[in-house]
Design a protein around this motif. Sequence first.
Motif, short mmCIF file in Angstrom:
data_model
loop_
_atom_site.label_atom_id
_atom_site.label_comp_id
_atom_site.label_asym_id
_atom_site.label_seq_id
_atom_site.Cartn_x
_atom_site.Cartn_y
_atom_site.Cartn_z
N PHE A 137 1.04 -1.14 0.02
CA PHE A 137 -0.14 -0.02 0.05
C PHE A 137 0.97 1.36 -0.06
O PHE A 137 1.99 1.22 0.18
CB PHE A 137 -0.83 -0.06 1.16
CG PHE A 137 -0.14 0.22 2.48
CD1 PHE A 137 0.26 -0.88 3.10
CD2 PHE A 137 -0.01 1.49 2.97
CE1 PHE A 137 1.16 -0.68 4.40
CE2 PHE A 137 0.84 1.64 4.06
CZ PHE A 137 1.37 0.75 4.79
N ARG A 138 0.21 2.25 -0.33
CA ARG A 138 0.73 3.59 -0.19
C ARG A 138 -0.24 4.44 0.53
O ARG A 138 -1.52 4.45 0.12
CB ARG A 138 1.06 4.30 -1.40
CG ARG A 138 1.91 5.71 -1.45
CD ARG A 138 2.36 6.08 -2.99
NE ARG A 138 3.41 6.99 -2.91
CZ ARG A 138 3.35 8.15 -2.62
NH1 ARG A 138 2.05 8.66 -2.54
NH2 ARG A 138 4.17 9.13 -2.59
N THR A 158 -1.20 -0.86 -3.90
CA THR A 158 -0.22 -1.02 -4.79
C THR A 158 0.36 -2.39 -5.08
O THR A 158 1.29 -2.58 -5.88
CB THR A 158 1.10 -0.17 -4.25
OG1 THR A 158 1.72 -0.66 -3.03
CG2 THR A 158 0.93 1.45 -4.42
N GLY A 159 -0.71 -3.15 -4.83
CA GLY A 159 0.09 -4.81 -4.78
C GLY A 159 -1.09 -5.39 -5.95
O GLY A 159 -1.86 -4.65 -6.69
N MET A 160 -0.95 -6.62 -6.12
CA MET A 160 -1.53 -7.60 -6.95
C MET A 160 -3.12 -8.00 -6.54
O MET A 160 -3.57 -8.74 -6.93
CB MET A 160 -0.72 -8.72 -7.46
CG MET A 160 0.64 -7.99 -7.98
SD MET A 160 0.53 -6.71 -9.47
CE MET A 160 0.06 -8.01 -10.58
N ALA A 161 -2.82 -8.08 -5.09
CA ALA A 161 -3.99 -8.82 -4.34
C ALA A 161 -5.07 -7.52 -3.82
O ALA A 161 -4.63 -6.62 -3.46
CB ALA A 161 -3.52 -9.42 -3.31
N ASP A 283 -12.70 -2.15 1.31
CA ASP A 283 -12.23 -3.04 0.41
C ASP A 283 -11.53 -2.29 -0.70
O ASP A 283 -12.31 -1.59 -1.34
CB ASP A 283 -13.19 -4.23 -0.06
CG ASP A 283 -13.53 -5.20 0.94
OD1 ASP A 283 -14.77 -5.48 1.26
OD2 ASP A 283 -12.66 -5.72 1.69
N LEU A 284 -10.44 -2.79 -1.24
CA LEU A 284 -9.71 -1.91 -2.28
C LEU A 284 -9.00 -3.16 -3.25
O LEU A 284 -8.31 -3.70 -2.82
CB LEU A 284 -8.61 -1.17 -1.58
CG LEU A 284 -8.45 0.47 -2.15
CD1 LEU A 284 -9.78 1.06 -2.49
CD2 LEU A 284 -7.42 1.15 -1.33
N ALA A 285 -9.34 -3.01 -4.66
CA ALA A 285 -8.88 -4.02 -5.32
C ALA A 285 -7.51 -3.36 -5.87
O ALA A 285 -7.29 -2.06 -5.58
CB ALA A 285 -9.89 -3.81 -6.72
N PRO A 286 -6.81 -4.05 -6.51
CA PRO A 286 -5.42 -3.79 -7.03
C PRO A 286 -5.32 -2.56 -7.71
O PRO A 286 -6.26 -2.60 -8.60
CB PRO A 286 -4.83 -4.79 -7.75
CG PRO A 286 -5.52 -6.13 -7.13
CD PRO A 286 -6.96 -5.60 -6.60
N GLY A 287 -4.55 -1.32 -7.65
CA GLY A 287 -4.41 -0.19 -8.13
C GLY A 287 -5.38 0.70 -7.75
O GLY A 287 -5.47 1.88 -8.09
N GLN A 288 -6.51 0.41 -7.14
CA GLN A 288 -7.65 1.16 -6.70
C GLN A 288 -7.10 2.23 -5.50
O GLN A 288 -6.11 2.03 -4.89
CB GLN A 288 -8.77 0.39 -6.13
CG GLN A 288 -9.97 0.22 -7.05
CD GLN A 288 -11.10 -0.09 -6.28
OE1 GLN A 288 -11.13 -0.90 -5.35
NE2 GLN A 288 -12.21 0.28 -6.76
#
Length: 301
Positions: A137-138, A158-161, A283-288
Motif C-alpha cells: 500500500f501507499r 499498490t499490490g496485486m491482491a 475493500d480495495l482492489a489492486p491499483g484502486q
Amino acid sequence: MENAIAESDLRFEIPGTAQLVEGNGGLPKVRITSPEAAGEMYLHGAHVTSWKPGGGEEVLFLSSQARWEDGDPIRGGVPVCFPWFGGKADDPKAPAHGFVRTKAWQLESIVQAGGAVTVSMFTESNEDTKRWWPAEFRLVHRATFGSELSLELVVTNTGMAPLRFEEALHAYYRVGNIKNTRLRGLDGVHYFDKTDANRKKMQHGEIVIVSETDRVYLNTRDAIELEDPVLHRRTRVTKENSLTTVVWNPWAQKAHSLSDFANDEWMQMICIEASNVSDFAVDLAPGQEHTMKALVRIASF
Ligand code: TA6
C-alpha cells in the motif's frame, strides 16, 4: 538519526509560511504560520498537533504528558489509525490502532494556495509493515491549514491482491469543560458501545458526556457539531467517504490508567473520529485508491 530533519526536505519550505523545525523530543515537524491559520504537523505519524484558525485559539487538544518518541503514538492532535482500528482481531500482540501512527513518514509536498497551506506526507508498505500486515500500500495524509482544517487520508492498493483496511482520523478536540459540551448530528444512529461489551444501541437526541464514553456510530455520513458554551465555540466536522464516527472520552478512571495523559485532562477533550471501522472496513482492489476526508470549521458564539 531517523528523526533528524532531512536536508532534502528543506526544499519544500515556504519562507515565512512553512518551516521544517525540530519539535518535541527532537522530532521534525512542519510549522505553519499563514495569513489564515497557524498549525503544526509532525513527520512522526503524519500527526497534526495544532491548528489555530485566524491565529486565534487552539482547536486541538494535546496532552501535557504526551510522549514524543519513535515507536510511541502522540497523545492528542490527530493520530492516524491504519490499517486496523483498536486491537488487531487476529493478533493480540499487534499495536493498537495499527502501525502508521508510531513511525516516521516522508514529506511529499507543501503547497500554498491563497492564505491556506497544504502539507502532504506519505508512508508505504515495506518489510517492517509486512511483519504485521501482508498488503502492499501507499498512504498519504494531506492536511490543509486555513480558516478550515481539511484532512484527507488517501489509501492506494499498490499490490496485486485485494486488500481490506480500517481507518480513522482520531481527532482530539479541546473543550472548556466536557460536562458542559453537547454533540449533535448522531440522533437516531446505531452504535457499538465499547464500555458495555460492544452492545448495539441507538442514539436518542444529542450526546451529553456523563461517564466514560467509547462508541462507534455506524453507517453515518452526517456532519457532527460540538457545542462548547465555556469556550463559546461550535466545532463542525463534515466528512466524505466515511461511514462511521467514533466518539471517545476516557472520563476520570480510564484517564488515570493512561500514562501519557494527565489525570484531569479528560475534562478538556473529546475525540470525534471520521472513520471506516468495524462492519464498514474498506475493500480495495489492486491499483484502486480510496480517499476519506474530514473538514473542520469553527464558529464562535
Ligand atoms: O477511539 C477510541 C479508542 O479506540 C478507545 O477505545 C481508546 O482506547 C482510545 O481509542 C485511545 O486509544 P490509544 O491506543 O491511543 O490509547
